[in-house]
Scaffold this motif. Structure first.
Motif, short mmCIF file in Angstrom:
data_model
loop_
_atom_site.label_atom_id
_atom_site.label_comp_id
_atom_site.label_asym_id
_atom_site.label_seq_id
_atom_site.Cartn_x
_atom_site.Cartn_y
_atom_site.Cartn_z
N LEU A 129 1.18 -1.50 0.16
CA LEU A 129 -0.18 0.19 -0.35
C LEU A 129 0.77 1.19 -0.13
CD1 LEU A 129 -3.08 -0.51 2.52
CD2 LEU A 129 -2.68 -0.71 0.16
N TYR A 130 2.51 1.06 1.00
CA TYR A 130 2.77 2.34 1.06
C TYR A 130 4.77 2.45 0.77
CZ TYR A 130 4.66 6.35 3.30
OH TYR A 130 5.60 7.13 3.96
N ARG A 131 5.69 3.25 0.89
CA ARG A 131 6.95 2.73 0.18
C ARG A 131 7.62 3.88 0.96
NH1 ARG A 131 7.73 0.56 -5.80
NH2 ARG A 131 7.09 2.92 -6.37
N GLN A 132 8.33 3.64 1.54
CA GLN A 132 9.28 4.74 1.80
C GLN A 132 10.75 4.04 2.37
OE1 GLN A 132 7.81 8.22 2.87
NE2 GLN A 132 10.25 8.14 2.88
N MET A 133 11.78 5.44 1.14
CA MET A 133 12.72 4.69 2.56
C MET A 133 13.04 5.41 3.49
SD MET A 133 15.54 4.33 0.27
CE MET A 133 17.11 4.35 0.65
N GLN A 134 14.06 4.97 3.92
CA GLN A 134 14.51 5.79 5.15
C GLN A 134 15.48 7.36 4.89
OE1 GLN A 134 17.24 1.99 6.31
NE2 GLN A 134 15.60 1.82 7.71
N ASP A 135 15.38 7.92 5.49
CA ASP A 135 16.25 8.68 5.87
C ASP A 135 17.36 8.57 6.71
OD1 ASP A 135 17.10 11.21 6.72
OD2 ASP A 135 15.18 12.22 7.53
N LYS A 136 18.36 8.85 6.00
CA LYS A 136 19.16 8.11 6.49
C LYS A 136 19.82 8.89 8.16
CE LYS A 136 22.94 9.74 3.16
NZ LYS A 136 24.01 9.46 2.25
N ASN A 137 19.10 10.58 7.49
CA ASN A 137 20.12 11.34 8.35
C ASN A 137 19.82 11.34 9.85
OD1 ASN A 137 22.23 13.15 6.55
ND2 ASN A 137 20.13 13.56 6.10
N ALA A 138 18.29 10.40 9.99
CA ALA A 138 16.97 10.82 10.12
C ALA A 138 17.43 9.25 11.91
CB ALA A 138 15.47 10.68 10.34
N ILE A 139 18.72 8.36 11.35
CA ILE A 139 18.89 7.40 12.11
C ILE A 139 19.97 7.89 12.89
CG2 ILE A 139 19.67 4.52 11.71
CD1 ILE A 139 18.46 4.67 8.60
N PRO A 140 20.09 7.11 14.20
CA PRO A 140 21.38 7.45 15.03
C PRO A 140 22.24 6.92 14.32
CG PRO A 140 19.39 6.67 16.29
CD PRO A 140 19.61 6.61 14.69
N GLU A 141 23.23 7.65 14.88
CA GLU A 141 24.80 7.47 14.03
C GLU A 141 25.47 5.91 14.45
OE1 GLU A 141 29.93 8.77 14.18
OE2 GLU A 141 27.90 10.73 15.04
N ASP A 162 23.73 0.16 1.75
CA ASP A 162 22.88 0.35 0.80
C ASP A 162 21.45 0.83 2.28
OD1 ASP A 162 23.70 0.34 -1.06
OD2 ASP A 162 22.36 -1.55 -1.97
N TYR A 163 20.73 1.12 2.27
CA TYR A 163 20.01 1.76 3.46
C TYR A 163 18.44 0.70 2.79
CZ TYR A 163 22.37 5.15 6.03
OH TYR A 163 23.82 5.80 6.55
N HIS A 164 17.20 1.63 4.01
CA HIS A 164 16.56 0.27 3.16
C HIS A 164 15.25 0.92 2.67
CE1 HIS A 164 18.90 -2.45 6.35
NE2 HIS A 164 18.11 -3.23 5.51
N ILE A 165 14.54 0.51 1.89
CA ILE A 165 12.74 0.93 1.90
C ILE A 165 11.72 -0.31 2.71
CG2 ILE A 165 11.49 1.22 -0.31
CD1 ILE A 165 13.69 1.35 -1.19
N ALA A 166 10.62 0.77 3.46
CA ALA A 166 9.67 -0.20 4.14
C ALA A 166 8.74 0.14 2.85
CB ALA A 166 9.89 0.94 5.47
#
Length: 178
Positions: A129-141, A162-166
């Motif tokens: 229904l929906y997909r969203q790329m992770q915002d790497k700047n919002a992930i704790p270091e 590579d970051y994840h897509i939800a």
């Protein structure tokens, strides 16, 4: 034969299996592929039963998901060959046919086009229904350093750059293959 289930009656079994590994199966262009995942969530969003999967950008599974916008989750239920999860978690569908290599039994779906896998019989059919790329700047270091090391190529099976897509999949059918 399939036994239809109410997904939340099996929430404990599903959620406890995720960190040990479940299969995320896709089908696109006639190719069925499956990948072991250890990250996922079962819940409710938009008043709908949802299973959310997290897939790295460079994975073949991401290409399959983007093309089909559907997937099955195949959960171990009862005895199963643990080698299935190891094999499907370390090889790419770009390079091999994991279904054939492992002689897995595909079972026709009820609503979507992606099959279930008899060897991991608790099956959730999901429509994205929906997909969203992770915002790497919002992930704790400390998580970025551990899970997304910049010096590890995208082809690495575990942590890599590579970051994840939800992908939020509405669970449209749930059953146990018998």
């Amino acid at each position: 034969m399939k036994k239809e289930i109410e997904v939340f009656d099996y929430a404990k079994e599903i959620v406890s299996a995720i960190p040990k590994g479940v299969l995320l199966t896709t089908k696109s262009g006639g190719k069925v592929d499956t990948m072991t995942i250890g990250w996922g969530t079962l819940g409710v969003e938009w008043a709908l039963p949802i299973f959310t999967v997290f897939v790295r950008e460079g994975r073949f599974t991401r290409e399959q998901l983007d093309a089909s916008m559907e997937f099955t989750i195949n959960v171990p239920y009862g005895d199963f060959d643990k080698k299935i999860l190891g094999y499907c978690g370390t090889r790419s569908g770009r390079d091999t046919d994991k279904i054939s290599d492992l002689n897995l039994t595909l079972v026709d779906p009820e609503i979507i086009k992606t099959p279930g896998i008899k060897e991991l019989p608790l099956t959730l059919e999901c429509k994205v229904l929906y997909r969203q790329m992770q915002d790497k700047n919002a992930i704790p270091e400390f998580i970025r350093e551990k899970m997304y090391p910049e010096d590890v190529d995208s082809s690495a099976p575990g942590a890599n750059r590579d970051y994840h897509i939800a992908y939020y999949g509405q669970i449209v059918k749930a059953y146990i293959i018998q």
